[in-house]
Motif scaffolding. Structure first.
Motif, PDB file in Angstrom:
ATOM      1  N   GLY A  34       0.915  -1.112  -0.190  1.00 52.28           N
ATOM      2  CA  GLY A  34       0.094   0.048   0.097  1.00 52.28           C
ATOM      3  C   GLY A  34       0.937   1.286   0.199  1.00 52.28           C
ATOM      4  N   TYR A  35       0.389   2.488   0.152  1.00 57.09           N
ATOM      5  CA  TYR A  35       0.892   3.718   0.536  1.00 57.09           C
ATOM      6  C   TYR A  35       1.299   4.042   1.953  1.00 57.09           C
ATOM      7  CZ  TYR A  35       0.835   3.800  -4.616  1.00 57.09           C
ATOM      8  OH  TYR A  35       0.818   3.315  -5.938  1.00 57.09           O
ATOM      9  N   ALA A  36       2.317   4.781   2.121  1.00 55.95           N
ATOM     10  CA  ALA A  36       2.512   5.304   3.685  1.00 55.95           C
ATOM     11  C   ALA A  36       3.151   6.651   3.586  1.00 55.95           C
ATOM     12  CB  ALA A  36       3.227   4.306   4.479  1.00 55.95           C
ATOM     13  N   VAL A  37       3.368   7.381   4.586  1.00 56.28           N
ATOM     14  CA  VAL A  37       4.052   8.626   4.756  1.00 56.28           C
ATOM     15  C   VAL A  37       5.384   8.143   5.356  1.00 56.28           C
ATOM     16  CG1 VAL A  37       4.361  10.575   5.840  1.00 56.28           C
ATOM     17  CG2 VAL A  37       2.113  10.199   4.780  1.00 56.28           C
ATOM     18  N   ARG A  38       6.348   8.483   4.694  1.00 55.98           N
ATOM     19  CA  ARG A  38       7.764   8.114   5.254  1.00 55.98           C
ATOM     20  C   ARG A  38       8.621   9.142   5.434  1.00 55.98           C
ATOM     21  NH1 ARG A  38      11.644   3.303   3.733  1.00 55.98           N
ATOM     22  NH2 ARG A  38      13.405   4.087   4.529  1.00 55.98           N
ATOM     23  N   VAL A  39       9.191   9.043   6.586  1.00 53.76           N
ATOM     24  CA  VAL A  39      10.460   9.844   7.004  1.00 53.76           C
ATOM     25  C   VAL A  39      11.964   9.260   7.470  1.00 53.76           C
ATOM     26  CG1 VAL A  39      10.940  11.958   8.614  1.00 53.76           C
ATOM     27  CG2 VAL A  39       8.662  11.500   8.090  1.00 53.76           C
ATOM     28  N   ASP A  40      12.854   9.443   7.000  1.00 51.53           N
ATOM     29  CA  ASP A  40      14.170   8.962   7.055  1.00 51.53           C
ATOM     30  C   ASP A  40      14.900   9.641   8.219  1.00 51.53           C
ATOM     31  OD1 ASP A  40      14.138   6.713   5.356  1.00 51.53           O
ATOM     32  OD2 ASP A  40      13.897   8.276   3.869  1.00 51.53           O
ATOM     33  N   PHE A  41      15.457   8.751   9.126  1.00 51.15           N
ATOM     34  CA  PHE A  41      16.330   9.651  10.136  1.00 51.15           C
ATOM     35  C   PHE A  41      17.583   8.934  10.035  1.00 51.15           C
ATOM     36  CE2 PHE A  41      11.763   9.708  11.410  1.00 51.15           C
ATOM     37  CZ  PHE A  41      11.805  11.257  12.041  1.00 51.15           C
ATOM     38  N   GLU A  42      18.539   9.428  11.030  1.00 52.65           N
ATOM     39  CA  GLU A  42      19.736   8.767  11.100  1.00 52.65           C
ATOM     40  C   GLU A  42      19.550   7.222  11.929  1.00 52.65           C
ATOM     41  OE1 GLU A  42      19.287  11.825  12.460  1.00 52.65           O
ATOM     42  OE2 GLU A  42      20.146  13.074  11.146  1.00 52.65           O
ATOM     43  N   ARG A  43      20.688   6.623  11.780  1.00 49.54           N
ATOM     44  CA  ARG A  43      21.057   5.364  12.597  1.00 49.54           C
ATOM     45  C   ARG A  43      20.122   4.337  11.762  1.00 49.54           C
ATOM     46  NH1 ARG A  43      20.818   6.100  19.061  1.00 49.54           N
ATOM     47  NH2 ARG A  43      22.129   8.138  19.067  1.00 49.54           N
ATOM     48  N   GLY A  44      19.868   4.439  10.516  1.00 47.51           N
ATOM     49  CA  GLY A  44      19.115   3.362   9.711  1.00 47.51           C
ATOM     50  C   GLY A  44      17.669   3.212  10.037  1.00 47.51           C
ATOM     51  N   ILE A  45      16.957   4.265  10.757  1.00 47.78           N
ATOM     52  CA  ILE A  45      15.673   4.493  11.267  1.00 47.78           C
ATOM     53  C   ILE A  45      14.789   5.283  10.365  1.00 47.78           C
ATOM     54  CG2 ILE A  45      14.187   5.307  13.233  1.00 47.78           C
ATOM     55  CD1 ILE A  45      16.662   4.786  14.977  1.00 47.78           C
ATOM     56  N   HIS A  46      13.624   4.820  10.155  1.00 52.63           N
ATOM     57  CA  HIS A  46      12.582   5.551   9.408  1.00 52.63           C
ATOM     58  C   HIS A  46      11.077   5.290  10.023  1.00 52.63           C
ATOM     59  CE1 HIS A  46      12.304   1.270   7.435  1.00 52.63           C
ATOM     60  NE2 HIS A  46      11.026   1.769   7.228  1.00 52.63           N
ATOM     61  N   LEU A  47      10.266   6.004   9.712  1.00 53.77           N
ATOM     62  CA  LEU A  47       8.848   6.121  10.156  1.00 53.77           C
ATOM     63  C   LEU A  47       8.046   5.818   8.950  1.00 53.77           C
ATOM     64  CD1 LEU A  47       7.156   8.891  12.084  1.00 53.77           C
ATOM     65  CD2 LEU A  47       6.518   8.433   9.713  1.00 53.77           C
ATOM     66  N   LEU A  48       7.076   4.921   9.179  1.00 51.02           N
ATOM     67  CA  LEU A  48       5.823   4.982   8.296  1.00 51.02           C
ATOM     68  C   LEU A  48       4.623   4.853   8.759  1.00 51.02           C
ATOM     69  CD1 LEU A  48       6.792   1.503   6.169  1.00 51.02           C
ATOM     70  CD2 LEU A  48       7.347   3.580   5.536  1.00 51.02           C
ATOM     71  N   ALA A  49       3.762   5.809   8.266  1.00 46.82           N
ATOM     72  CA  ALA A  49       2.397   6.485   8.932  1.00 46.82           C
ATOM     73  C   ALA A  49       1.499   6.116   7.951  1.00 46.82           C
ATOM     74  CB  ALA A  49       2.475   7.929   9.179  1.00 46.82           C
ATOM     75  N   THR A  50       0.282   5.410   8.351  1.00 42.54           N
ATOM     76  CA  THR A  50      -0.731   5.261   7.452  1.00 42.54           C
ATOM     77  C   THR A  50      -1.947   5.521   8.246  1.00 42.54           C
ATOM     78  OG1 THR A  50      -0.815   3.109   8.223  1.00 42.54           O
ATOM     79  CG2 THR A  50       0.409   3.244   6.377  1.00 42.54           C
ATOM     80  N   ASN A  51      -2.890   5.785   7.643  1.00 41.15           N
ATOM     81  CA  ASN A  51      -4.291   6.142   8.288  1.00 41.15           C
ATOM     82  C   ASN A  51      -5.470   5.100   7.688  1.00 41.15           C
ATOM     83  OD1 ASN A  51      -4.672   7.095   5.813  1.00 41.15           O
ATOM     84  ND2 ASN A  51      -5.761   9.023   6.527  1.00 41.15           N
ATOM     85  N   ALA A  52      -5.060   4.029   6.969  1.00 36.37           N
ATOM     86  CA  ALA A  52      -6.160   2.809   7.071  1.00 36.37           C
ATOM     87  C   ALA A  52      -5.209   1.504   7.127  1.00 36.37           C
ATOM     88  CB  ALA A  52      -6.510   2.801   5.485  1.00 36.37           C
ATOM     89  N   PRO A  53      -6.052   0.659   7.094  1.00 39.66           N
ATOM     90  CA  PRO A  53      -5.055  -0.723   7.246  1.00 39.66           C
ATOM     91  C   PRO A  53      -4.105  -0.966   6.414  1.00 39.66           C
ATOM     92  CG  PRO A  53      -7.396  -1.126   7.805  1.00 39.66           C
ATOM     93  CD  PRO A  53      -7.178  -0.090   7.169  1.00 39.66           C
ATOM     94  N   GLY A  54      -2.750  -0.828   6.885  1.00 43.53           N
ATOM     95  CA  GLY A  54      -1.537  -0.756   6.131  1.00 43.53           C
ATOM     96  C   GLY A  54      -1.569   0.110   4.777  1.00 43.53           C
ATOM     97  N   ASP A  55      -2.136   1.147   4.654  1.00 45.95           N
ATOM     98  CA  ASP A  55      -2.280   1.905   3.542  1.00 45.95           C
ATOM     99  C   ASP A  55      -2.750   3.507   3.934  1.00 45.95           C
ATOM    100  OD1 ASP A  55      -2.266   2.505   0.915  1.00 45.95           O
ATOM    101  OD2 ASP A  55      -4.052   1.300   0.415  1.00 45.95           O
ATOM    102  N   LEU A  56      -2.604   4.336   2.910  1.00 44.99           N
ATOM    103  CA  LEU A  56      -3.208   5.519   3.131  1.00 44.99           C
ATOM    104  C   LEU A  56      -4.617   5.857   2.650  1.00 44.99           C
ATOM    105  CD1 LEU A  56      -0.282   7.922   2.252  1.00 44.99           C
ATOM    106  CD2 LEU A  56      -1.207   7.644   4.495  1.00 44.99           C
ATOM    107  N   SER A  57      -5.704   6.120   3.272  1.00 41.12           N
ATOM    108  CA  SER A  57      -7.035   6.202   2.748  1.00 41.12           C
ATOM    109  C   SER A  57      -7.033   7.122   1.714  1.00 41.12           C
ATOM    110  CB  SER A  57      -7.889   6.794   3.748  1.00 41.12           C
ATOM    111  OG  SER A  57      -9.152   6.975   3.508  1.00 41.12           O
ATOM    112  N   SER A  58      -7.824   6.728   0.600  1.00 41.80           N
ATOM    113  CA  SER A  58      -8.447   7.594  -0.424  1.00 41.80           C
ATOM    114  C   SER A  58      -9.226   8.990   0.102  1.00 41.80           C
ATOM    115  CB  SER A  58      -9.049   6.859  -1.492  1.00 41.80           C
ATOM    116  OG  SER A  58     -10.192   6.386  -0.740  1.00 41.80           O
ATOM    117  N   ASP A  59      -9.573   8.844   1.264  1.00 44.14           N
ATOM    118  CA  ASP A  59     -10.190  10.181   1.889  1.00 44.14           C
ATOM    119  C   ASP A  59      -9.440  10.524   3.252  1.00 44.14           C
ATOM    120  OD1 ASP A  59     -12.061  11.837   2.947  1.00 44.14           O
ATOM    121  OD2 ASP A  59     -13.657  10.332   3.393  1.00 44.14           O
TER     122      ASP A  59
END
Length: 129
Positions: A34-59
Motif C-alpha cells: 500500500g502507500y504510507a508517509v515516510r520520514v528517514d532519520f539517522e541510525r538507519g531508522i525510518h517512520l511509516l505512517a498510515t491511516n487505513a489498514p496498511g495503507d493511506l485512505s483515499s479520503d
C-alpha cells in the motif's frame, strides 16, 4: 498508475506538518502493500505512517486513526519494528511514538530542535555506548 502523486497532493497538509515536527522531509511511498508517509532519520531508522489498514485512505478526512511505526534497518535482514503507536492525529501519534522509543538517545536525536523532551523509558537499549 501509481497513487504516489495523488496521495502527495491529498496529504499535503499532513506531510508538511510531519516534516515540521520531524525536522526532515516527509514523502509518500509505495510500500508494496500500500502507500504510507515516510520520514528517514539517522541510525538507519525510518517512520511509516498510515491511516487505513496498511495503507493511506483515499479520503484524508475519514475518521481513521493514524498508525505510526518506527523501523530500524538491519544489515542482511528485514527491518526491525521499534515502535507502533495509534492516534487520532498524525503529529500526536508521532510525538507519542518518540516518547516510547525503546532505544535510549534516539528520541532526542529524532526530535532534536522541536523543543520537546522525550524521556527514554526504563529498560531500553542504549546504542550510544
Amino acid at each position: 498508475m501509481p497513487l504516489t502523486v495523488e496521495h502527495t497532493t491529498r496529504y499535503a497538509d499532513a506531510l508538511t506538518t510531519l516534516a515540521l515536527a520531524a525536522h526532515r522531509p516527509a514523502t509518500v511511498v509505495n510500500t508494496g502493500a500500500g502507500y504510507a508517509v515516510r520520514v528517514d532519520f539517522e541510525r538507519g531508522i525510518h517512520l511509516l505512517a498510515t491511516n487505513a489498514p496498511g495503507d493511506l485512505s483515499s479520503d484524508p478526512d475519514a475518521q481513521n486513526p493514524w498508525v505510526v511505526r518506527f523501523f530500524q534497518r538491519q544489515p542482511d535482514a528485514d527491518d526491525v519494528q521499534l515502535v507502533e503507536v495509534t492516534g487520532e492525529w498524525l503529529v500526536d501519534a508521532f510525538d507519542h511514538a518518540l516518547a516510547v522509543m525503546p532505544i535510549a538517545g534516539v528520541a532526542d536525536d529524532l526530535g532534536a530542535g522541536s523543543g520537546d523532551q522525550h524521556p527514554t523509558p526504563p529498560g531500553t537499549l542504549d546504542l550510544a555506548q
